[in-house]
Enzyme design. Structure first.
Site, mmCIF file in Angstrom:
data_model
loop_
_atom_site.group_PDB
_atom_site.id
_atom_site.type_symbol
_atom_site.label_atom_id
_atom_site.label_comp_id
_atom_site.label_asym_id
_atom_site.label_seq_id
_atom_site.Cartn_x
_atom_site.Cartn_y
_atom_site.Cartn_z
ATOM 1 N N ARG A 47 19.229 10.551 -3.431
ATOM 2 C CA ARG A 47 20.182 11.651 -3.191
ATOM 3 C C ARG A 47 21.394 11.163 -2.405
ATOM 4 O O ARG A 47 22.534 11.500 -2.716
ATOM 5 C CB ARG A 47 19.531 12.768 -2.381
ATOM 6 C CG ARG A 47 18.699 13.702 -3.161
ATOM 7 C CD ARG A 47 19.063 15.195 -2.935
ATOM 8 N NE ARG A 47 18.345 16.013 -3.903
ATOM 9 C CZ ARG A 47 18.654 16.113 -5.181
ATOM 10 N NH1 ARG A 47 19.702 15.469 -5.655
ATOM 11 N NH2 ARG A 47 17.931 16.844 -5.999
ATOM 12 N N ASP A 107 0.123 1.991 8.580
ATOM 13 C CA ASP A 107 -0.401 1.181 9.699
ATOM 14 C C ASP A 107 0.428 1.261 10.987
ATOM 15 O O ASP A 107 -0.063 0.921 12.060
ATOM 16 C CB ASP A 107 -0.513 -0.290 9.285
ATOM 17 C CG ASP A 107 -1.469 -0.497 8.131
ATOM 18 O OD1 ASP A 107 -2.293 0.401 7.882
ATOM 19 O OD2 ASP A 107 -1.392 -1.552 7.467
ATOM 20 N N ARG A 131 -5.307 -2.185 8.997
ATOM 21 C CA ARG A 131 -5.317 -3.642 8.811
ATOM 22 C C ARG A 131 -5.653 -4.326 10.134
ATOM 23 O O ARG A 131 -6.751 -4.141 10.637
ATOM 24 C CB ARG A 131 -3.989 -4.137 8.236
ATOM 25 C CG ARG A 131 -4.132 -5.456 7.528
ATOM 26 C CD ARG A 131 -2.829 -5.903 6.925
ATOM 27 N NE ARG A 131 -2.441 -5.165 5.761
ATOM 28 C CZ ARG A 131 -2.906 -5.391 4.534
ATOM 29 N NH1 ARG A 131 -3.741 -6.360 4.325
ATOM 30 N NH2 ARG A 131 -2.503 -4.672 3.513
ATOM 31 N N ARG A 164 1.028 -5.101 -5.144
ATOM 32 C CA ARG A 164 1.157 -6.273 -4.270
ATOM 33 C C ARG A 164 1.362 -7.449 -5.229
ATOM 34 O O ARG A 164 0.457 -7.779 -5.986
ATOM 35 C CB ARG A 164 -0.115 -6.463 -3.436
ATOM 36 C CG ARG A 164 -0.450 -5.262 -2.541
ATOM 37 C CD ARG A 164 -1.544 -5.624 -1.554
ATOM 38 N NE ARG A 164 -2.158 -4.450 -0.936
ATOM 39 C CZ ARG A 164 -1.673 -3.808 0.121
ATOM 40 N NH1 ARG A 164 -0.551 -4.204 0.677
ATOM 41 N NH2 ARG A 164 -2.316 -2.781 0.621
ATOM 42 N N LYS A 221 -23.556 15.437 26.473
ATOM 43 C CA LYS A 221 -22.436 15.692 25.557
ATOM 44 C C LYS A 221 -23.011 16.153 24.217
ATOM 45 O O LYS A 221 -24.024 15.624 23.752
ATOM 46 C CB LYS A 221 -21.624 14.407 25.338
ATOM 47 C CG LYS A 221 -20.894 13.940 26.584
ATOM 48 C CD LYS A 221 -19.601 14.687 26.777
ATOM 49 C CE LYS A 221 -18.871 14.189 27.999
ATOM 50 N NZ LYS A 221 -17.748 14.991 28.397
ATOM 51 N N GLY A 245 0.836 -1.211 0.000
ATOM 52 C CA GLY A 245 0.000 0.000 0.000
ATOM 53 C C GLY A 245 0.865 1.254 0.000
ATOM 54 O O GLY A 245 1.829 1.337 0.749
ATOM 55 N N ASP A 258 4.945 -4.824 6.064
ATOM 56 C CA ASP A 258 5.484 -6.134 6.457
ATOM 57 C C ASP A 258 5.605 -7.119 5.292
ATOM 58 O O ASP A 258 6.600 -7.828 5.175
ATOM 59 C CB ASP A 258 4.707 -6.737 7.643
ATOM 60 C CG ASP A 258 3.219 -6.815 7.400
ATOM 61 O OD1 ASP A 258 2.755 -6.316 6.356
ATOM 62 O OD2 ASP A 258 2.511 -7.377 8.255
ATOM 63 N N ASP A 314 2.622 -0.740 12.007
ATOM 64 C CA ASP A 314 2.643 -2.054 12.651
ATOM 65 C C ASP A 314 3.981 -2.786 12.500
ATOM 66 O O ASP A 314 4.014 -4.016 12.496
ATOM 67 C CB ASP A 314 1.491 -2.920 12.100
ATOM 68 C CG ASP A 314 1.568 -3.070 10.589
ATOM 69 O OD1 ASP A 314 2.376 -2.363 9.953
ATOM 70 O OD2 ASP A 314 0.814 -3.900 10.041
ATOM 71 N N THR A 335 4.477 2.434 5.580
ATOM 72 C CA THR A 335 3.075 2.000 5.696
ATOM 73 C C THR A 335 2.350 2.932 6.661
ATOM 74 O O THR A 335 2.941 3.364 7.659
ATOM 75 C CB THR A 335 2.956 0.542 6.210
ATOM 76 O OG1 THR A 335 1.595 0.302 6.610
ATOM 77 C CG2 THR A 335 3.832 0.253 7.413
ATOM 78 N N ARG A 383 -4.721 7.304 2.865
ATOM 79 C CA ARG A 383 -3.424 6.901 2.293
ATOM 80 C C ARG A 383 -2.793 7.987 1.433
ATOM 81 O O ARG A 383 -1.589 7.932 1.158
ATOM 82 C CB ARG A 383 -3.621 5.634 1.461
ATOM 83 C CG ARG A 383 -3.760 4.383 2.276
ATOM 84 C CD ARG A 383 -2.705 3.358 1.933
ATOM 85 N NE ARG A 383 -2.770 2.909 0.582
ATOM 86 C CZ ARG A 383 -3.282 1.745 0.196
ATOM 87 N NH1 ARG A 383 -3.786 0.917 1.080
ATOM 88 N NH2 ARG A 383 -3.279 1.399 -1.068
HETATM 89 O O1 F6P Z 1 -1.398 -1.526 4.766
HETATM 90 C C1 F6P Z 1 -1.977 -0.324 4.411
HETATM 91 C C2 F6P Z 1 -3.466 -0.477 4.200
HETATM 92 O O2 F6P Z 1 -3.996 0.790 3.828
HETATM 93 C C3 F6P Z 1 -4.238 -1.063 5.369
HETATM 94 O O3 F6P Z 1 -4.496 -0.131 6.376
HETATM 95 C C4 F6P Z 1 -5.467 -1.570 4.665
HETATM 96 O O4 F6P Z 1 -6.047 -2.637 5.389
HETATM 97 C C5 F6P Z 1 -4.930 -2.060 3.354
HETATM 98 O O5 F6P Z 1 -3.706 -1.381 3.140
HETATM 99 C C6 F6P Z 1 -5.823 -1.838 2.170
HETATM 100 O O6 F6P Z 1 -5.199 -2.357 1.051
HETATM 101 P P1 F6P Z 1 -5.685 -2.110 -0.439
HETATM 102 O O7 F6P Z 1 -5.381 -0.700 -0.811
HETATM 103 O O8 F6P Z 1 -4.903 -3.084 -1.248
HETATM 104 O O9 F6P Z 1 -7.150 -2.374 -0.452
#
Ligand code: F6P
Length: 328
Positions: free
Chosen positions: A30, A133, A177, A77, A219, A16, A108, A135, A131, A261
């Protein structure tokens, strides 16, 4: 390990896209030029390595890309790279171009690819954590995470205007994710009524109690952040369950999705990507292979890729506690 002689480095982005990937490519290239190396762009990640989409880069290729979202090298991917046959094709193309080391920018899955490739063919490779995420272990923050949180928070600020004007309850689903880093940060930064993350299951009854208490406290608005991939279901599913028990609420669901993203990287992500691009080249020249460069407590560190991808990075207990205290 004794450093190998490295003259030509291939750089690719994979998985991604994340804001700051361009800044990371720019810094890598660079830094490569600074150390008098030849730099090659591998387009469309491992797919491009297999299909020979490999081009020599010059400084014009990386002009005015630092501030741009996405990745000018494009990303993919690759299912074929998961096969040994695919990896062999990719290796043959690297040999054809005389590329003797790689910088892989991605999450990852992408770093797993670099690790396997190093093990099978001995091509020195360094990974950079790219990424949204966050993670990956071995870095406080991944490239793109800060921007994604900023984007989500700005979107939620806007949603709050409607939530307040109409006395509505919103469930906002954020990406990540299987990880709750974006959710917990966004929850704290946008004063969410509750934040549901995969790492900590919140029973629906507890969420209902929290919402009831907030209604009683009069609230003005209620926004619940839901991390995708949570075991209790996505935002739509949870909204349905809540509606059953609190039918008087006007409930809406927003899935922020890929909005998170894109966009120009934040200052934090630009600086992180820039530091890591330089660290990638310097690491390779020092013989640091099969590692991911990251930043911990403001210092560059190199972590074996096998350790970085293991998936043991945890949402900080303190963050979780703070989110809870501030949402009551
Ligand atoms: O890993 C980045 C991410 O944006 C995740 O947060 C999400 O689950 C996934 O990629 C979505 O992937 P795609 O763009 O292939 O649907």
């Amino acid at each position: 390990m004794e450093p190998k002689t490295i003259k030509r480095i291939g750089v690719l982005t994979s998985g991604g896209d994340a804001p700051g990937m361009n800044a990371a490519i720019r810094a890598t290239v660079r830094a490569g030029f600074y150390y008098e190396l030849e730099m090659y762009g591998i387009y469309r990640g491992y797919e491009g390595m297999i299909n020979d989409e490999i081009k020599k880069l010059d400084s014009k290729n990386i002009t005015h890309i630092l501030e741009r979202g996405g990745t000018f090298l494009k990303s993919a991917r690759s299912a074929e790279f998961r096969t040994q046959e695919g990896r062999k094709k990719a290796y043959d193309n690297l040999v054809k171009h005389g590329i003797d080391a790689l910088v892989v920018i991605g999450g990852d899955g992408s770093l797993t690819g670099a690790h396997l490739f190093y093990k099978e063919f001995g091509i020195p490779a360094i990974g950079l954590p790219g990424t949204i995420d966050n993670d990956l272990s071995g870095t406080d923050s991944t490239i793109g995470f800060d921007t994604a949180c900023n984007t989500a928070i700005q979107a939620i600020d806007k949603i709050r205007d409607t939530a307040t004007s109409h006395d509505r309850l919103f469930f906002v689903e954020v990406m990540g994710r299987d990880a709750g880093f974006i959710a917990i940060n966004t929850g704290i930064g946008s004063a969410a009524a509750a934040t549901l993350i995969p790492e900590k299951k919140m029973p629906i009854e507890r969420l209902i109690e929290r919402l009831k208490a907030r209604t009683k406290a009069k609230k003005q608005s209620n926004i619940v952040i839901v991390a995708e991939g949570g075991k209790s279901g996505g935002a739509a599913e949870i909204a349905k369950k809540v509606k059953k028990q609190l039918p008087y609420y006007d409930i809406k669901v927003t899935i922020l999705g890929h909005l998170q993203r894109g966009g120009s990287p934040s200052s934090f992500d630009r600086v992180l990507a820039s530091k890591l691009g330089v660290a990638a080249i310097e690491g390779l020249l020092q013989g640091k292979y099969d590692v991911m460069a990251g930043v911990i407590n403001h210092k560059v560190v190199y972590t074996p890729i096998a350790k970085a991808i293991v998936g043991d990075k945890e949402v900080d207990e303190d963050d979780f506690r703070v989110a809870k205290i501030l949402s009551t």
